[in-house]
Design a protein around this motif. Sequence first.
Motif, short mmCIF file in Angstrom:
data_model
loop_
_atom_site.label_atom_id
_atom_site.label_comp_id
_atom_site.label_asym_id
_atom_site.label_seq_id
_atom_site.Cartn_x
_atom_site.Cartn_y
_atom_site.Cartn_z
N ALA A 94 0.83 -1.21 0.00
CA ALA A 94 0.00 0.00 0.00
C ALA A 94 0.87 1.26 0.00
O ALA A 94 0.56 2.24 -0.70
N THR A 95 1.96 1.25 0.74
CA THR A 95 2.87 2.39 0.76
C THR A 95 3.52 2.58 -0.60
O THR A 95 3.65 3.70 -1.09
N ARG A 96 3.90 1.48 -1.22
CA ARG A 96 4.49 1.57 -2.56
C ARG A 96 3.48 2.12 -3.56
O ARG A 96 3.83 2.92 -4.43
N LEU A 97 2.23 1.70 -3.44
CA LEU A 97 1.18 2.23 -4.32
C LEU A 97 1.03 3.73 -4.12
O LEU A 97 0.98 4.50 -5.09
N ARG A 98 0.96 4.17 -2.88
CA ARG A 98 0.83 5.60 -2.57
C ARG A 98 1.98 6.39 -3.17
O ARG A 98 1.78 7.41 -3.83
N ASP A 99 3.20 5.90 -2.96
CA ASP A 99 4.38 6.61 -3.47
C ASP A 99 4.41 6.64 -4.99
O ASP A 99 4.76 7.65 -5.60
N HIS A 100 4.03 5.53 -5.61
CA HIS A 100 4.03 5.48 -7.08
C HIS A 100 2.96 6.40 -7.65
O HIS A 100 3.17 7.07 -8.67
N ALA A 101 1.80 6.45 -6.99
CA ALA A 101 0.73 7.36 -7.43
C ALA A 101 1.16 8.82 -7.32
O ALA A 101 0.81 9.63 -8.17
N ALA A 102 1.92 9.12 -6.28
CA ALA A 102 2.41 10.50 -6.13
C ALA A 102 3.45 10.84 -7.19
O ALA A 102 3.48 11.97 -7.70
N ALA A 103 4.28 9.88 -7.53
CA ALA A 103 5.35 10.13 -8.51
C ALA A 103 4.86 10.13 -9.95
O ALA A 103 5.37 10.88 -10.78
#
Length: 144
Positions: free
Chosen positions: A15-24
């Motif tokens: 979930a954290t990786r998804l959040r970070d990827h969505a932000a980037a």
Amino acid sequence: MTTTAETVVLITSPATRLRDHAAATPHRVALREKNRGVWREIHWVEYWDQARTFANALLARRIERGDRVAIHSDNRPEWLFADLGAQGIGAIVVGVYSTSPAAEIEYVLDTPTWLGPYGDTPLERVEEIAHLIVSSGLRAEAFA
């Protein structure tokens, strides 16, 4: 004498990786879904928004870290949204195949380790889960 620095490994949740990827890369395509012959693109920001919405719906229903959340669905984007949303709050996801017979679904939902404020019977639990899905803002027609 030689000293070595301790290696630090950062562990992040899906979930954290998804959040970070969505932000980037918010507007890059994450998934494609075909519905009635028409392909629809789902961008990373939508993927994250849907997962976060589902996570908030679980929290509103008092699902907590360590609780189990069953997902009974065909292979579709909404499964991913629910899975990552549940993982994001620390819930344990229990996947139930859409082709599973009723007895198997009942067994999964009635195991002593099942947690969560659902009804007394598997049918009542499914009704509660359906209400949760609709109230979370996910596309309800995808779950029909």
